[in-house]
Design an enzyme around this catalytic site. Structure first.
Site, PDB file in Angstrom:
ATOM      1  N   TYR A  93       0.854  -1.195   0.000  1.00 25.47           N
ATOM      2  CA  TYR A  93       0.000   0.000   0.000  1.00 25.47           C
ATOM      3  C   TYR A  93       0.884   1.238   0.000  1.00 25.47           C
ATOM      4  CZ  TYR A  93      -3.055   3.669   1.722  1.00 25.47           C
ATOM      5  OH  TYR A  93      -3.744   4.849   1.851  1.00 25.47           O
ATOM      6  N   GLU A 103      -3.458   7.560  -3.940  1.00 23.92           N
ATOM      7  CA  GLU A 103      -3.229   6.255  -3.330  1.00 23.92           C
ATOM      8  C   GLU A 103      -3.019   5.186  -4.402  1.00 23.92           C
ATOM      9  OE1 GLU A 103      -5.964   5.185   0.184  1.00 23.92           O
ATOM     10  OE2 GLU A 103      -6.670   3.925  -1.441  1.00 23.92           O
TER      11      GLU A 103
END
Ligand code: GDP
Ligand code: MN
Length: 379
Positions: free
Chosen positions: A101, A189
């Site tokens: 992530y 993101e």
């Protein structure tokens, strides 16, 4: 303003972030065509402004164009978190070895862009954040210097051991940072940032939110807005120049000023109720704004009572009163309305309301208590 994945990918790709080329489609036939062009296994991905598409069944692998078409027919039109899927992204399926992530947000506490990275990426990042927060590494970037090489390498080393992968990930973080800063993003993101079985590092998902305040000076970004994918009441409110955010409760709130609107929602909660919305009719309100506000609020079937809380300064309370009267003449408002107003032209406002048999309260506590009681009684 949220971008769709396919739009966020364009921005990242232009900055050099490695990803697999695909196509966007609105029909199953178009998906068939794109999958045929790609050849091999593809991923069909719902394009909606919501996370957790994978878990909701909005991300599916398909081995053949025929299967891609079939999968797309199921995904197009499905509802994910209240949003109907109108487009899908079709990309070659990557052979995933690991999922990390990488996120970047504008952090209020440090007042800086804040990186968050974790080697435990993929669909359960929220759970990682809640249960094992130590697996998420943070770094606030000083915008005067930008993300420096030792910082991006340091972050990448939290994700990978292989130095080629570390270097690739570090470069991608620098690219993500440049996209974030150049486009006035509040969030950017990549999840998952994946490694493939042949060792490559690829962005397999992209999410970018643009700060609404950026849009006036960036028509190119404003043009990316997809109103059909947004909460309809918020779209209507934006067009009427009202600051409106839909919430889950049943007390509809019409307030002037963001601070008073927040305080009103707090007080509704304090007395055991739940606000149905945040709504700021702004400083210099005219009756028309009030009419629009009432239209938006009464269109929400979960609203059981409408609470006005107006502190007249620049806002004239008689304007608000006239707006209420006009609205109730224009369309039938079947809900109880509790009105608290005080300040500029208060006497005139009270007279206008009394003229149509409506009562105005002066005390904020009293008004909120009444509204909460009415909402409860209606259940
Ligand atoms: P999200 O659930 O909305 O975040 O959607 P993602 O695009 O992140 O996809 C969810 C999950 O689907 C990923 O975490 C992967 O596990 C899986 N996935 C996505 N793309 C691929 C792919 O190219 N190959 C494989 N094998 N799985 C993928
Ligand atoms: Mn994802």
């Amino acid at each position: 303003m949220n971008l769709h994945e396919y739009q966020a990918r364009e921005l990242l790709k232009a900055a050099g972030v490695p990803m697999l080329d695909g196509g966007v489609a609105a029909t199953a036939d178009e998906v068939h065509a794109i999958a045929s062009r790609i050849g091999g296994t593809v991923v069909v991905k719902a394009q909606v402004h919501a996370g957790g598409r994978g878990k909701a069944g909005g991300v599916k692998l398909a081995k053949t164009p025929a299967e891609a078409k079939e999968v797309a027919a199921r995904i197009l039109g499905m509802t994910i978190k209240g949003l109907v899927v109108q487009k899908v992204l079709v990309v070659p399926a990557a052979d995933i070895a690991s999922e990390s992530y990488v996120g970047l947000i504008m952090d209020r506490e440090s007042q800086r862009p804040l990186f968050m990275v974790s080697s435990a990426g993929g669909i359960d990042i929220e759970e990682v954040a809640a249960k094992t927060p130590e697996k998420i590494h943070r770094l606030a970037v000083d915008p005067r210097f930008g993300l420096m090489p030792h910082q991006s390498l340091g972050l990448a080393l939290k994700l990978y051991q292989d130095f080629n992968q570390v270097r690739a990930a570090a470069r991608m973080m620098e690219q993500l940072y440049s996209v974030f800063m150049a486009n006035g993003a509040s969030l950017a993101e990549i999840n998952p940032l994946a490694t493939t079985s042949d060792g490559k590092v690829l962005a397999l998902d992209a999410k970018i939110s643009i700060d609404d305040n950026e849009l006036d000076r960036r028509p190119d970004l404003a043009a990316l807005r997809d109103e059909s994918a947004e909460e309809p009441s918020e779209v209507t409110a934006r067009k009427a120049n009202l600051t409106f955010i839909k919430l889950d409760g049943n007390v509809g709130c019409v307030v002037n000023g963001a601070g008073l609107a927040m305080a009103t929602m707090d007080l509704v909660k304090y007395y055991g109720g739940d606000p149905a919305n945040f709504l700021d009719i702004g400083g210099s309100s005219n009756p028309e704004k009030v009419v629009n506000a009432l239209k938006i609020i009464t269109a929400d079937p979960s609203v059981k009572v409408i609470l006005f809380n107006i502190f007249g300064g620049i806002t004239r309370t008689d304007d608000v009163a006239n707006g209420i009267v006009t609205a109730t003449r224009q369309f039938k408002v079947d809900l109880p309305i509790v009105i608290r107003l005080t300040g500029t032209n208060e006497k005139e406002a009270v007279k206008i309301l009394e003229g149509v048999g409506m009562k105005a309260l002066n005390d904020m506590d009293e008004a909120v208590k009444q509204a909460v009681a009415l909402a409860k009684g209606a259940k």
